[in-house]
Design an enzyme around this catalytic site. Structure first.
Site, mmCIF file in Angstrom:
data_model
loop_
_atom_site.group_PDB
_atom_site.id
_atom_site.type_symbol
_atom_site.label_atom_id
_atom_site.label_comp_id
_atom_site.label_asym_id
_atom_site.label_seq_id
_atom_site.Cartn_x
_atom_site.Cartn_y
_atom_site.Cartn_z
ATOM 1 C CB CYS A 103 -0.919 -0.024 1.216
ATOM 2 S SG CYS A 103 -1.996 1.406 1.337
ATOM 3 C CB CYS A 200 -2.906 -1.017 4.608
ATOM 4 S SG CYS A 200 -2.543 0.616 3.968
#
Length: 371
Positions: A103, A200
């Site tokens: 991410c 995330c």
């Protein structure tokens, strides 16, 4: 760097205290600051939508207190394609990926940076506990955050030079108590907000229940290291090495009361291998093989010679001394001391003191005596 008064910085604001104080410090230093709130997950129920709205409310309050403009952007499609789908493929292959690492590379320091530049940014900033420096060749170096308990350099090792050149980490020199104190002094409503955990941009979940929405269940045997069947697992994707909870097996006659731990996955037989005791030898590895290497400087140090460095195979793990032998996009890591629960799919990250050199994805474990 130009003077702050002539420098525009777009801060990624999540609603948490760290990014809020990052914006605060930049404003106090005289930068032209803008906030950006990213929406990166929509494939969900109303609970997550409510959480996102609560985060946005905190971001709005911070921007109001700081008198800075707020922008919003939706990266949900990109997150799904470049982060989440990749992680699903890793889970389906029996590995345990780290979504935060990917991410950061694909969203926070690629999509975010590109969007911020379109908004007129000279730099971007985040609330990561990390620092930046320069090496003898004037390349950007990634350094640990000053607060060793919160250092997040482990999650940033895949970020490239281009993105780091345009990045600022305003809380990297601070510890968490000081960050919370600054937020309270500034009148931020989120000064006592709990740190975010979980996947995330997706957050805290019942992990198995969440994955079952996307990955087909493939039950199979739970076996001990001698091949004896002890029970049935719900799918190799839902377990990770070193796991103790959720195995659904108790003690065996004559086997003692020590808990069982996952020590391996036999993907060919769809079998989950377990052993009793937290220090069982099957939990330990002398080293590992890593691929998908990324070096902060753009290439490994020492001109191809074996590296004597320290490494982490998980976040917040104490540094482990090791020798790293690099061959192209593959590295062999031999640890001075055997490591517990080396997990394929996770990241191994290399350090030279405070400097993060880079890292790679763990693909194989090396057992004692392996050549």
């Amino acid at each position: 760097m130009p003077s702050p008064a002539n420098t525009t910085v777009v801060v990624g604001l999540s609603g948490g205290v760290d990014s809020s104080v990052a914006a605060l410090r930049l404003v106090e230093q005289g930068y032209r600051v803008r906030g950006l709130f990213m929406r990166n997950w929509e494939d969900d129920d109303t609970a997550t939508v409510c959480t996102a709205e609560e985060d946005l409310a905190d971001v709005r309050q911070v921007c109001s207190e700081l008198d800075i403009p707020l922008h919003q952007v939706n990266f949900a499609d990109r997150y799904r394609q470049q982060v989440f789908d990749h992680c699903l493929r890793e889970f389906e292959a029996g590995r345990t990926p780290n979504p935060d690492v990917l991410c950061n590379r694909e969203i926070k320091f690629r999509a975010f940076v590109d969007h911020a530049l379109r908004l007129g940014a000279d730099y971007v900033a985040t609330g990561h506990y990390a620092r930046l420096g320069r090496d003898a060749d004037d390349r950007v170096t990634l350094l640990r955050g000053r607060d060793g308990r919160k250092d997040q350099s482990y999650f940033l090792y895949m970020v490239g030079q281009d993105a780091l050149e345009r990045s600022l980490f305003p809380v990297g020199e601070l510890d968490k108590p000081r960050v919370r104190a600054l937020a309270e002094e500034a009148g931020f409503d989120n000064f006592g907000k709990k740190d975010s955990t979980g996947i995330c941009f997706i957050g805290e979940r019942d992990f198995r229940g969440f994955l079952q929405r996307y990955i087909a269940t493939a039950p199979g045997p739970i076996v001990d290291t001698e091949g004896n069947t002890l029970g049935e697992h719900q799918g190799l994707s839902f377990y990770t090495l070193g796991q103790r909870q959720g195995l659904g097996i108790g003690g065996r006659a004559g086997g003692g009361t020590a808990p069982w731990y996952v020590v391996d996955k036999d993907t060919a037989a769809n079998a989950l291998v377990v052993a009793q005791g937290s220090d069982h030898p099957a939990l330990y590895s002398a080293g590992l093989e890593a691929t998908e290497l990324h070096w902060i400087a753009g290439s490994p140090p020492a001109g191809g010679e074996p590296l004597r460095v320290t490494a982490r195979i998980r976040y917040r793990q104490p540094d482990q001394h090791c020798t790293v032998t690099v061959e192209g996009d593959r590295a062999r890591v031999d640890f001075d001391q055997a490591q517990r629960a080396v997990t394929p799919g996770q990241s191994v990250v290399f350090y030279d003191g405070d400097r993060c050199l880079g890292g790679g994805i763990i693909r194989e474990r090396i057992h004692h005596g392996a050549a």
